[in-house]
Design a protein around this motif. Sequence first.
Motif, short mmCIF file in Angstrom:
data_model
loop_
_atom_site.label_atom_id
_atom_site.label_comp_id
_atom_site.label_asym_id
_atom_site.label_seq_id
_atom_site.Cartn_x
_atom_site.Cartn_y
_atom_site.Cartn_z
N PRO A 99 0.82 -1.23 0.00
CA PRO A 99 0.00 0.00 0.00
C PRO A 99 0.85 1.27 0.00
O PRO A 99 0.47 2.26 -0.65
CB PRO A 99 -0.81 -0.13 1.30
N LEU A 100 1.97 1.27 0.71
CA LEU A 100 2.84 2.45 0.73
C LEU A 100 3.41 2.71 -0.66
O LEU A 100 3.42 3.85 -1.14
CB LEU A 100 3.98 2.25 1.74
N VAL A 101 3.88 1.64 -1.29
CA VAL A 101 4.45 1.76 -2.64
C VAL A 101 3.38 2.21 -3.64
O VAL A 101 3.63 3.08 -4.49
CB VAL A 101 5.07 0.42 -3.08
N VAL B 18 5.57 8.50 1.80
CA VAL B 18 4.42 7.89 2.46
C VAL B 18 4.91 7.26 3.75
O VAL B 18 5.73 6.34 3.75
CB VAL B 18 3.74 6.83 1.58
N MET B 19 4.40 7.77 4.87
CA MET B 19 4.82 7.30 6.20
C MET B 19 3.82 6.29 6.73
O MET B 19 2.61 6.46 6.60
CB MET B 19 4.88 8.49 7.16
N GLY B 20 4.32 5.23 7.34
CA GLY B 20 3.45 4.29 8.01
C GLY B 20 3.05 4.82 9.37
O GLY B 20 3.87 5.38 10.10
N SER B 21 1.79 4.66 9.74
CA SER B 21 1.31 5.11 11.05
C SER B 21 0.69 3.96 11.82
O SER B 21 -0.31 3.38 11.38
CB SER B 21 0.28 6.23 10.91
N LYS C 242 5.54 16.40 -1.05
CA LYS C 242 4.18 15.98 -0.73
C LYS C 242 4.25 14.70 0.10
O LYS C 242 4.95 13.75 -0.26
CB LYS C 242 3.38 15.74 -2.02
N TRP C 243 3.51 14.65 1.22
CA TRP C 243 3.58 13.50 2.10
C TRP C 243 2.18 13.08 2.56
O TRP C 243 1.22 13.84 2.48
CB TRP C 243 4.44 13.80 3.33
N MET C 244 2.10 11.87 3.03
CA MET C 244 0.87 11.35 3.61
C MET C 244 1.21 10.19 4.54
O MET C 244 2.33 9.68 4.53
CB MET C 244 -0.09 10.88 2.51
N GLU C 245 0.24 9.81 5.36
CA GLU C 245 0.39 8.65 6.24
C GLU C 245 -0.64 7.59 5.88
O GLU C 245 -1.76 7.91 5.47
CB GLU C 245 0.20 9.05 7.71
N LEU C 246 -0.25 6.33 6.02
CA LEU C 246 -1.15 5.21 5.82
C LEU C 246 -1.05 4.26 7.01
O LEU C 246 0.02 4.15 7.63
CB LEU C 246 -0.81 4.46 4.53
N PRO C 247 -2.15 3.58 7.33
CA PRO C 247 -2.11 2.66 8.47
C PRO C 247 -1.20 1.47 8.24
O PRO C 247 -1.16 0.90 7.15
CB PRO C 247 -3.58 2.21 8.61
N VAL C 248 -0.44 1.11 9.28
CA VAL C 248 0.40 -0.08 9.26
C VAL C 248 0.28 -0.77 10.61
O VAL C 248 -0.24 -0.20 11.57
CB VAL C 248 1.89 0.25 8.99
N THR C 249 0.79 -1.98 10.68
CA THR C 249 0.79 -2.73 11.92
C THR C 249 2.21 -2.83 12.47
O THR C 249 3.14 -3.12 11.71
CB THR C 249 0.23 -4.15 11.71
#
Length: 225
Positions: free
Chosen positions: A98-100, A111-114, A187-194
């Motif tokens: 998903p990050l890629v 894209v940062m994992g959160s 440009k940046w964003m965060e996406l959910p990770v475990t």
Amino acid sequence: MNRVFIVIPAYNEQQTLSEVIDGIRIAGEYVLVIVDDGSDPPLNSFIQQHGCHIIRHAVNLGQGAALQTGISYSLQKGADIIVSFDADGQHDPRDIKPLVSAVLEGKADVVMGSRFAGEAPQMPFTRKVLIHFARIFHFMLTGLWMSDAHNGIRALSRKAASKIQLKENRMAHATELILEIKRHSLKWMELPVTVHYSAYSRKKGQSSANSIRILFDVVLHKLFR
């Protein structure tokens, strides 16, 4: 075809590294770059069987330096996207895709994992508190509101990786990365990770006192550089 390189800084991670590499191999077709940051004994013979690219620091320089070494090497080898991934087994390889994808779709340069948007079972309470204060600190320093900037899994476009230069050798690189995002207007964003916490990963992680010291080091570096 876009070439995705996974950079894994590793210092004495013999206990977990093999499983981490195998998990990434199952998750997708990626080029793995292991940066042996002065491990004793060296990791070369330990991971040669996995067919990874191996770079070794003669002495332990810290995760920030290892990450920058891996990023520079990946760019030289023609990487289109670079993903940083910890060697201690905390990250889920299934979160890489998903990050890629977000970078490939042009949604962000970084894209940062959160773990706060995702899951972090058994996360120590003191760690939650520290990350909350770090979030406020980063906002005051940069104006960027990120929920989990100190998460080690993140994806960089080639453009972002080429612009970002990490000079903080040790764990302060996570804060420095935010400063670089701000400086270059990326440009940046965060996406959910475990993030999986184990006795081993908690032992390898930063102490509360050291985390606070790192924040002050970054402030001093910004003020007097």
